[in-house]
Scaffold this motif. Structure first.
Motif, PDB file in Angstrom:
ATOM      1  N   SER A   1       0.807  -1.228   0.000  1.00 60.87           N
ATOM      2  CA  SER A   1       0.000   0.000   0.000  1.00 60.87           C
ATOM      3  C   SER A   1       0.842   1.280   0.000  1.00 60.87           C
ATOM      4  CB  SER A   1      -0.968   0.009   1.190  1.00 60.87           C
ATOM      5  OG  SER A   1      -0.287   0.314   2.398  1.00 60.87           O
ATOM      6  N   VAL A   2       2.080   1.225   0.506  1.00 63.05           N
ATOM      7  CA  VAL A   2       2.923   2.429   0.502  1.00 63.05           C
ATOM      8  C   VAL A   2       3.777   2.531  -0.766  1.00 63.05           C
ATOM      9  CG1 VAL A   2       2.998   2.610   3.014  1.00 63.05           C
ATOM     10  CG2 VAL A   2       4.855   1.452   1.818  1.00 63.05           C
ATOM     11  N   MET A   3       3.800   1.477  -1.550  1.00 63.26           N
ATOM     12  CA  MET A   3       4.543   1.509  -2.806  1.00 63.26           C
ATOM     13  C   MET A   3       3.739   2.278  -3.846  1.00 63.26           C
ATOM     14  SD  MET A   3       7.354  -0.207  -2.422  1.00 63.26           S
ATOM     15  CE  MET A   3       8.131  -1.591  -1.627  1.00 63.26           C
ATOM     16  N   PRO A   4       4.425   3.063  -4.688  1.00 62.07           N
ATOM     17  CA  PRO A   4       3.694   3.791  -5.733  1.00 62.07           C
ATOM     18  C   PRO A   4       3.116   2.833  -6.778  1.00 62.07           C
ATOM     19  CG  PRO A   4       6.070   4.122  -5.955  1.00 62.07           C
ATOM     20  CD  PRO A   4       5.850   3.325  -4.705  1.00 62.07           C
ATOM     21  N   LYS A   5       1.974   3.182  -7.304  1.00 61.29           N
ATOM     22  CA  LYS A   5       1.289   2.307  -8.267  1.00 61.29           C
ATOM     23  C   LYS A   5       1.882   2.414  -9.673  1.00 61.29           C
ATOM     24  CE  LYS A   5      -1.684   1.184  -5.090  1.00 61.29           C
ATOM     25  NZ  LYS A   5      -0.904   0.855  -3.944  1.00 61.29           N
ATOM     26  N   GLU A   6       2.530   3.556  -9.990  1.00 59.29           N
ATOM     27  CA  GLU A   6       3.027   3.759 -11.346  1.00 59.29           C
ATOM     28  C   GLU A   6       4.497   4.159 -11.389  1.00 59.29           C
ATOM     29  OE1 GLU A   6       0.399   6.367 -13.447  1.00 59.29           O
ATOM     30  OE2 GLU A   6      -1.322   5.072 -13.097  1.00 59.29           O
TER      31      GLU A   6
ATOM     32  N   MET B   1      13.108  -4.838  -5.074  1.00 56.50           N
ATOM     33  CA  MET B   1      13.049  -3.951  -6.233  1.00 56.50           C
ATOM     34  C   MET B   1      11.610  -3.976  -6.713  1.00 56.50           C
ATOM     35  SD  MET B   1      14.872  -4.001  -9.905  1.00 56.50           S
ATOM     36  CE  MET B   1      14.092  -3.024 -11.181  1.00 56.50           C
ATOM     37  N   TRP B   2      10.944  -2.838  -6.617  1.00 61.93           N
ATOM     38  CA  TRP B   2       9.531  -2.719  -6.942  1.00 61.93           C
ATOM     39  C   TRP B   2       9.407  -2.146  -8.354  1.00 61.93           C
ATOM     40  CZ3 TRP B   2       5.007  -4.043  -4.805  1.00 61.93           C
ATOM     41  CH2 TRP B   2       3.841  -3.349  -5.167  1.00 61.93           C
ATOM     42  N   ALA B   3       8.762  -2.870  -9.238  1.00 59.72           N
ATOM     43  CA  ALA B   3       8.569  -2.429 -10.620  1.00 59.72           C
ATOM     44  C   ALA B   3       7.153  -2.776 -11.065  1.00 59.72           C
ATOM     45  CB  ALA B   3       9.603  -3.078 -11.533  1.00 59.72           C
ATOM     46  N   PRO B   4       6.176  -1.917 -10.759  1.00 58.06           N
ATOM     47  CA  PRO B   4       4.790  -2.235 -11.120  1.00 58.06           C
ATOM     48  C   PRO B   4       4.578  -2.217 -12.631  1.00 58.06           C
ATOM     49  CG  PRO B   4       4.931  -0.026 -10.201  1.00 58.06           C
ATOM     50  CD  PRO B   4       6.293  -0.635 -10.074  1.00 58.06           C
TER      51      PRO B   4
ATOM     52  N   LYS C   1      11.541   1.233 -15.579  1.00 64.17           N
ATOM     53  CA  LYS C   1      11.920  -0.124 -15.182  1.00 64.17           C
ATOM     54  C   LYS C   1      13.365  -0.416 -15.565  1.00 64.17           C
ATOM     55  CE  LYS C   1       7.295  -2.068 -15.644  1.00 64.17           C
ATOM     56  NZ  LYS C   1       6.470  -3.027 -16.385  1.00 64.17           N
ATOM     57  N   MET C   2      13.754  -0.002 -16.752  1.00 71.04           N
ATOM     58  CA  MET C   2      15.130  -0.221 -17.212  1.00 71.04           C
ATOM     59  C   MET C   2      16.124   0.584 -16.383  1.00 71.04           C
ATOM     60  SD  MET C   2      15.036  -2.499 -19.523  1.00 71.04           S
ATOM     61  CE  MET C   2      16.651  -2.354 -20.230  1.00 71.04           C
TER      62      MET C   2
ATOM     63  N   CYS D   1      -1.184  -8.649  -6.488  1.00 74.80           N
ATOM     64  CA  CYS D   1      -1.049  -7.303  -7.026  1.00 74.80           C
ATOM     65  C   CYS D   1      -0.237  -7.390  -8.317  1.00 74.80           C
ATOM     66  CB  CYS D   1      -0.411  -6.342  -6.032  1.00 74.80           C
ATOM     67  SG  CYS D   1       1.295  -6.700  -5.661  1.00 74.80           S
ATOM     68  N   PRO D   2      -0.515  -6.512  -9.282  1.00 77.39           N
ATOM     69  CA  PRO D   2       0.127  -6.602 -10.587  1.00 77.39           C
ATOM     70  C   PRO D   2       1.534  -6.007 -10.591  1.00 77.39           C
ATOM     71  CG  PRO D   2      -1.381  -4.769 -10.564  1.00 77.39           C
ATOM     72  CD  PRO D   2      -1.499  -5.456  -9.225  1.00 77.39           C
ATOM     73  N   THR D   3       2.459  -6.668  -9.934  1.00 79.42           N
ATOM     74  CA  THR D   3       3.798  -6.143  -9.809  1.00 79.42           C
ATOM     75  C   THR D   3       4.816  -7.267  -9.874  1.00 79.42           C
ATOM     76  OG1 THR D   3       2.975  -4.390  -8.392  1.00 79.42           O
ATOM     77  CG2 THR D   3       5.315  -4.804  -8.302  1.00 79.42           C
ATOM     78  N   THR D   4       5.928  -6.994 -10.527  1.00 82.32           N
ATOM     79  CA  THR D   4       7.035  -7.936 -10.547  1.00 82.32           C
ATOM     80  C   THR D   4       8.148  -7.324  -9.714  1.00 82.32           C
ATOM     81  OG1 THR D   4       6.456  -8.628 -12.766  1.00 82.32           O
ATOM     82  CG2 THR D   4       8.665  -9.166 -12.005  1.00 82.32           C
ATOM     83  N   ILE D   5       8.594  -8.024  -8.689  1.00 71.74           N
ATOM     84  CA  ILE D   5       9.686  -7.538  -7.867  1.00 71.74           C
ATOM     85  C   ILE D   5      10.639  -8.683  -7.569  1.00 71.74           C
ATOM     86  CG2 ILE D   5       8.304  -5.726  -6.793  1.00 71.74           C
ATOM     87  CD1 ILE D   5       8.093  -7.411  -4.333  1.00 71.74           C
ATOM     88  N   SER D   6      11.842  -8.331  -7.177  1.00 69.38           N
ATOM     89  CA  SER D   6      12.777  -9.360  -6.760  1.00 69.38           C
ATOM     90  C   SER D   6      13.192  -9.090  -5.334  1.00 69.38           C
ATOM     91  CB  SER D   6      14.015  -9.386  -7.684  1.00 69.38           C
ATOM     92  OG  SER D   6      14.678  -8.156  -7.637  1.00 69.38           O
ATOM     93  N   LEU D   7      13.450 -10.123  -4.577  1.00 70.18           N
ATOM     94  CA  LEU D   7      13.811  -9.996  -3.176  1.00 70.18           C
ATOM     95  C   LEU D   7      15.146 -10.630  -2.912  1.00 70.18           C
ATOM     96  CD1 LEU D   7      10.469 -11.080  -1.485  1.00 70.18           C
ATOM     97  CD2 LEU D   7      11.244  -8.774  -1.918  1.00 70.18           C
ATOM     98  N   LEU D   8      15.937 -10.014  -2.046  1.00 71.81           N
ATOM     99  CA  LEU D   8      17.186 -10.589  -1.574  1.00 71.81           C
ATOM    100  C   LEU D   8      17.191 -10.469  -0.066  1.00 71.81           C
ATOM    101  CD1 LEU D   8      19.560  -8.849  -4.111  1.00 71.81           C
ATOM    102  CD2 LEU D   8      18.793 -11.195  -4.194  1.00 71.81           C
TER     103      LEU D   8
END
Length: 154
Positions: free
Chosen positions: A70-75, A100-103, A111-112, A143-150
């Motif tokens: 909810s605190v991450m930006p949507k765009e 890394m948040w990339a909606p 994104k790039m 949620c429609p987002t691709t992120i990676s976690l470490l």
């Protein structure tokens, strides 16, 4: 720097704040989630201070991951560090999770830019090691987002 984007010194100071617990400090004021963004001029990665969360902000949350989303930006894209507390069979554990948040709604250019700058912010986080947790957390959180976690063990 291939992306031409530097990492501001405040990013490292904030990393130290979330990583190190000072004796006698108010636990409610400890950082739990810190967001980082590329500055408006596109020259450096800075702390997104208005969207950071402290322990007191997550204390009564039933679903912490939905609160984080909810605190991450949507765009727009972001980097984040989450101080994750969990219990194993043996004892309580704490890990720093790099996100890394990339909606999907963000532009390909953004994104790039974030993808090509990720290595520079991770290099500033001493002790962060590569352990992929989930490549598509957006699917897990619906949620429609691709992120990676470490994960970084403390």
């Amino acid at each position: 720097m291939a992306s031409g984007i530097a990492v501001h010194d405040d990013v490292v100071l904030t990393f130290d704040k979330i990583r190190v617990r000072l004796q006698g400090a108010d636990k409610q004021e400890q950082l739990k989630l810190v967001l980082f963004k590329i500055s408006d001029d596109g020259k450096c990665i800075i702390v997104d201070e208005e969207n950071c969360l402290k322990v007191k902000h997550l204390e009564n949350e039933d679903d912490i991951f939905k609160k984080i989303v909810s605190v991450m930006p949507k765009e727009d894209c972001r980097y984040a560090l989450y101080d994750c507390s969990w219990e194993s069979k043996d004892s309580p554990k704490e890990d720093l999770v790099f996100i890394m948040w990339a909606p999907e709604n963000s532009s390909i250019k953004k994104k790039m830019k974030y993808a090509s700058s990720k290595q520079y912010i991770k290099a500033k986080f001493q002790g962060l090691f590569k352990t992929p947790i989930a490549q598509y957390l957006g699917v897990l959180l619906n949620c429609p987002t691709t992120i990676s976690l470490l994960v970084c063990s403390l």
